[in-house]
Design a protein around this motif. Structure first.
Motif, PDB file in Angstrom:
ATOM      1  N   SER A  75       0.847  -1.199   0.000  1.00 39.56           N
ATOM      2  CA  SER A  75       0.000   0.000   0.000  1.00 39.56           C
ATOM      3  C   SER A  75       0.875   1.238   0.000  1.00 39.56           C
ATOM      4  O   SER A  75       1.940   1.267   0.617  1.00 39.56           O
ATOM      5  N   LEU A  76       0.436   2.285  -0.680  1.00 40.48           N
ATOM      6  CA  LEU A  76       1.215   3.519  -0.761  1.00 40.48           C
ATOM      7  C   LEU A  76       1.404   4.152   0.613  1.00 40.48           C
ATOM      8  O   LEU A  76       2.438   4.721   0.919  1.00 40.48           O
ATOM      9  N   SER A  77       0.391   4.055   1.434  1.00 42.39           N
ATOM     10  CA  SER A  77       0.457   4.724   2.731  1.00 42.39           C
ATOM     11  C   SER A  77       1.493   4.095   3.656  1.00 42.39           C
ATOM     12  O   SER A  77       1.976   4.743   4.580  1.00 42.39           O
ATOM     13  N   SER A  78       1.827   2.841   3.418  1.00 43.37           N
ATOM     14  CA  SER A  78       2.768   2.154   4.310  1.00 43.37           C
ATOM     15  C   SER A  78       4.215   2.318   3.871  1.00 43.37           C
ATOM     16  O   SER A  78       5.129   1.864   4.546  1.00 43.37           O
ATOM     17  N   LEU A  79       4.426   2.955   2.728  1.00 44.04           N
ATOM     18  CA  LEU A  79       5.779   3.102   2.216  1.00 44.04           C
ATOM     19  C   LEU A  79       6.566   4.106   3.040  1.00 44.04           C
ATOM     20  O   LEU A  79       6.094   5.198   3.352  1.00 44.04           O
ATOM     21  N   ASN A  80       7.769   3.732   3.402  1.00 42.08           N
ATOM     22  CA  ASN A  80       8.723   4.665   3.985  1.00 42.08           C
ATOM     23  C   ASN A  80      10.121   4.118   3.744  1.00 42.08           C
ATOM     24  O   ASN A  80      10.283   2.985   3.263  1.00 42.08           O
ATOM     25  N   ALA A  81      11.116   4.912   4.036  1.00 42.65           N
ATOM     26  CA  ALA A  81      12.487   4.556   3.684  1.00 42.65           C
ATOM     27  C   ALA A  81      12.952   3.268   4.346  1.00 42.65           C
ATOM     28  O   ALA A  81      13.840   2.580   3.841  1.00 42.65           O
ATOM     29  N   GLU A  82      12.343   2.907   5.492  1.00 39.47           N
ATOM     30  CA  GLU A  82      12.821   1.739   6.236  1.00 39.47           C
ATOM     31  C   GLU A  82      12.257   0.426   5.715  1.00 39.47           C
ATOM     32  O   GLU A  82      12.904  -0.612   5.808  1.00 39.47           O
ATOM     33  N   ASN A  83      11.042   0.463   5.154  1.00 41.44           N
ATOM     34  CA  ASN A  83      10.405  -0.825   4.823  1.00 41.44           C
ATOM     35  C   ASN A  83      10.206  -1.040   3.329  1.00 41.44           C
ATOM     36  O   ASN A  83       9.435  -1.913   2.930  1.00 41.44           O
ATOM     37  N   ILE A  84      10.888  -0.260   2.487  1.00 45.44           N
ATOM     38  CA  ILE A  84      10.716  -0.420   1.049  1.00 45.44           C
ATOM     39  C   ILE A  84      11.352  -1.727   0.587  1.00 45.44           C
ATOM     40  O   ILE A  84      12.505  -2.026   0.904  1.00 45.44           O
ATOM     41  N   GLU A  85      10.584  -2.486  -0.159  1.00 43.52           N
ATOM     42  CA  GLU A  85      11.126  -3.709  -0.771  1.00 43.52           C
ATOM     43  C   GLU A  85      11.588  -3.363  -2.180  1.00 43.52           C
ATOM     44  O   GLU A  85      10.825  -2.840  -2.990  1.00 43.52           O
ATOM     45  N   THR A  86      12.856  -3.630  -2.452  1.00 47.50           N
ATOM     46  CA  THR A  86      13.420  -3.361  -3.774  1.00 47.50           C
ATOM     47  C   THR A  86      14.060  -4.635  -4.313  1.00 47.50           C
ATOM     48  O   THR A  86      14.062  -5.682  -3.643  1.00 47.50           O
TER      49      THR A  86
END
Length: 802
Positions: free
Chosen positions: A116-127
């Motif tokens: 979800s877009l709202s849960s995105l932040n620098a710490e939990n991004i999956e790349t």
């Protein structure tokens, strides 16, 4: 009496030597401040209303300066390829000027894992770096992501990019604002700008050193405004050095062929080189920056100075008098023709000053200063050198019998010559009617250069190069007055998977009247324009808030409702707002921006593209929109060329009229003035006609060809007719033509060949406008020479001038 006269001569010589040495020291001191500028600011019209608006909205919308490192992958996409991107990213981040980098290894995986877009932040991004998903699956997702495709990865997933975001140079921005507001001097501004340019060039060098560390068979190319500016400066410096040396070598050979004595070759060269050196010192003292447009001024003025010196020395050698008297007679008799050649050439180059383009204005100013300095040197340094040189010399010998060849040809075929010239003149209007201006930056560089290859790859595979912006100013936004409707909308959204459970808080609707920006009309307006641009063949990547909405729709697996968009805007993480929303939307200003990148390598008509977009916007206006603005670098450069083309064509007639009036003053004969002006009109018409027939678009340099052609052609005309008038006082018409051909004609022929050969060297430049400038200036010299040596005698015979 003789003793007094000699003492006076020694006094004059001492004064000249003192002034000569003083000017040399002056130039030596200030020449270190000589500057070359290739920034994008040099390619816009300063009073252009679009440029003023461009600066205004650029300050409003969040934007960052960046470079693009494009990588064409010729291998399999595997962990090794990913590690190379990691290495490049880490090394590039070490460079002081770099703020951050972004590439496919940093892009979040959103579709495969249903993030979800709202849960995105620098710490939990999956790349792709920390994901267990198959590499090819991730690459496929990224190449289909509306935001990332044709940005960091192309549709075929074989071209990738690292976007290198640069720190803002606050000192430079402040200096530019202060200078525009007259708060700091030009000298202070240029000191800061010089420091900025040095830092930029160092940064580009460091970046290329990092790229060179990677050893594989992939292709790496840099792109971006910073890189273009740095490379253009390198091209200009290289052209100035290489072509100046080449021109000097050619001129030495031609001069030795003409004079057959090293003494006169040395005198002619030394006087011209000295004048060019003084000119460099003067423009450095006045802090006049040289651009790609004016970079050839040194070669141009050196050749014009050589031309004047050849005419003077040729006259001197033809005299059979005592030395002191010969110098006095030579410079007394040559003063007025040289004065008027300088004056008329100043008028021709003065036409460049009436434009609104600073580099063109500076080019005109540089040439005017250069012509004045060159004239002064020819009548101060040249006589001094002639006086100090060894006294013995052999009389001048013609290489072949000019007077018989040219005079016989014109006497026998003058009617055919006039008819042919008139037909070619009429035909040239067909080519002139086809003239157009274009600003394809990719085509400014030869295909074997790195800058061309990089821009071509980015243009074709990563969504284009030249930005085109559409700014939408909406009417005052609406209010939701029904709190129950807002609450119902919120309850519906809570059921959607696109947002986390803790996405909402109780403070979203704190007033009975809630400000709502996102409406159906606004989104449809942005969406329609976005897709209109996206369907244009000339435009590659299109970016706007619609790109984010498309991505959200894919995550949601169905289109978001209007109210969902409002909530999404309010609660999306700040770092994503800064990169995905703020560059394209300003809620409090009620403005939206849509950016399309034009494919510069496409054979397109940019003016037509801009007009088509304006017509579409006008025909599809709606009540939610206050007004549209079409802007961006494409529009600014197009405006600049249109303005320059219009001003140059309109000023051409005015310049010719001024020169004609000067001819009347000099020759004191309307008939002779008409005969003199015709070859100048024909030469410039022929050149412009050829350019038109060859479908070569006029650019920032070739558009000055007409002024240069007239400026050079008028020099030869004045020298030829001034000498002819002297001979005509004592001789018959044909005898006068023969004598003129063997004296002034010799100088005209040799200087024209010298100049044509000198400018032909420019065809080896890597900068295409310089190549075309060299080719057409060489042709202009040939046409001008034929006009003087063939057309003028034919006109004299036909008119039975007496």
């Amino acid at each position: 009496m003789n003793k007094w006269s000699n003492e006076l001569s020694k006094s004059k010589i001492s004064s000249l030597l003192f002034i000569t040495i003083a000017m040399f020291i002056f130039s030596a001191i200030f020449i270190k401040d000589f500057r070359i500028d290739a920034s994008s600011d040099t390619l816009v019209a300063k009073n252009d209303k679009d440029f003023i608006y461009y600066n205004k909205y650029s300050d409003l919308f969040s934007s960052e300066n960046f470079l693009v490192l494009a990588v064409k992958n010729n291998n399999k996409i595997n962990r090794e390829f990913i590690e190379k991107f990691q290495f490049l990213s880490k090394e590039i981040l070490k460079i002081k000027k770099v703020k951050r980098v972004f590439s496919f290894i940093d892009a979040p995986i959103l579709f495969l894992n249903n993030t979800s877009l709202s849960s995105l932040n620098a710490e939990n991004i999956e790349t792709i770096l920390n994901s267990d998903y198959d590499i090819q699956e991730v690459i496929k997702e990224l190449s289909n992501n509306p935001i990332f495709k044709n940005q960091i990865i192309n549709n075929d997933a074989n071209v990738f990019s690292i976007i290198i975001y640069l720190d803002k140079n606050l000192d430079m921005e402040k200096a530019k604002a202060d200078y525009n507001n007259l708060k700091i001097s030009r000298n202070n501004f240029l000191e800061i700008k010089m420091k900025y340019d040095l830092e930029r060039n160092k940064f580009i060098s460091e970046l290329r050193e990092i790229i060179n560390k990677v050893s594989d068979n992939n292709e790496y190319y840099l792109g971006g405004i910073e890189m273009i500016a740095s490379d253009v400066i390198d091209f200009v410096k290289k052209d100035i050095i290489i072509f100046s040396i080449s021109v000097i070598l050619i001129i030495i050979l031609v001069l030795f062929y003409i004079f057959k004595q090293f003494k006169f070759v040395f005198i002619c060269l030394l006087s011209s080189i000295y004048s060019v050196f003084i000119i460099f010192g003067i423009i450095s003292f006045f802090l006049i920056e040289v651009t790609a447009i004016s970079s050839n001024f040194s070669s141009l003025i050196f050749i014009l100075s050589i031309s004047m010196n050849i005419h003077i020395i040729n006259y001197y050698k033809l005299l059979d008098k005592e030395l002191n008297f010969k110098i006095q007679k030579t410079f007394t008799n040559m003063f007025w023709p040289c004065f008027y050649t300088t004056l008329t050439t100043i008028v021709a180059f003065g036409s460049l000053i009436i434009t609104d383009i600073k580099p063109i204005i500076d080019f005109g100013i540089i040439m005017i200063i250069s012509l004045i300095v060159s004239f002064v040197c020819s009548f101060s340094i040249l006589p001094l050198l002639l006086f100090l040189a060894p006294k013995n010399h052999k009389p001048i010998k013609n290489i072949f019998n000019y007077k018989n060849i040219f005079s016989s040809f014109t006497n026998n075929f003058f009617k055919i010559i006039l008819f042919t010239s008139f037909v070619l003149f009429i035909l040239s209007f067909g080519g002139i009617s086809k003239l157009n201006v274009e600003n394809s930056f990719i085509n400014y560089f030869k295909k074997n250069t790195e800058i061309y290859k990089g821009m071509k790859l980015i243009d074709e595979e990563l969504g284009g190069t030249t930005p085109l912006d559409i700014i939408i100013n909406f009417n005052k936004f609406e209010k939701i007055k029904n709190i129950d409707l807002a609450i119902n909308q919120e309850n519906l959204i809570r059921d959607e998977d696109i947002f986390d459970d803790d996405f909402f808080d109780d403070d979203i609707f704190i007033e009975n009247e809630t400000d709502i920006w996102f409406t159906k009309e606004k989104i449809e307006t942005i969406n329609n324009i976005h897709y209109y641009l996206d369907q244009k063949q000339e435009i590659g990547k299109v970016q706007s808030v619609i790109s984010l909405i498309e991505m959200a729709n894919l995550i949601n697996k169905k289109p978001l409702e209007i109210f969902e968009l409002e909530v999404l805007y309010r609660e999306i993480p700040q770092e994503f707002k800064e990169s995905l929303i703020y560059p394209y939307l300003i809620i409090d200003k009620n403005m939206a921006k849509i950016t399309g990148r034009v494919k510069d390598s496409e054979n397109i008509n940019r003016s037509k593209l801009i007009n088509d977009i304006k017509i579409y916007l006008k025909n599809n206006n709606n009540s939610s929109v206050s007004n549209y603005e079409v802007n961006g670098l494409l529009v600014l450069y197009n405006n600049m060329l249109d303005s320059l083309f219009e001003s140059q064509i309109k000023s051409l007639g005015f310049v010719i009229m001024l020169i004609f009036l000067m001819f009347i003053i000099l020759f004191r004969s309307i008939k002779l003035s008409i005969i003199g002006i015709i070859p100048n009109i024909f030469a410039s018409s022929f050149i412009l006609g050829i350019i038109g027939y060859l479908s070569i678009p006029l650019d920032i340099m070739t558009i000055t060809i007409a002024a240069i052609t007239i400026g050079i052609a008028v020099d030869n005309t004045i020298h030829y007719l001034y000498r002819f008038k002297e001979f005509k006082n004592k001789n018959k018409l044909m005898d006068s033509i023969k004598l003129t051909n063997s004296s002034a004609g010799l100088a005209v022929l040799t200087t024209s060949i010298t100049i044509a050969l000198g400018f032909s060297i420019l065809s080896f430049s890597s900068f295409i406008p310089t190549v075309l400038f060299g080719i057409f200036t060489s042709l202009a010299m040939i046409f001008a020479m034929l006009g003087v040596m063939v057309l003028i005698p034919s006109l004299l015979i036909f008119s039975k001038y007496d």
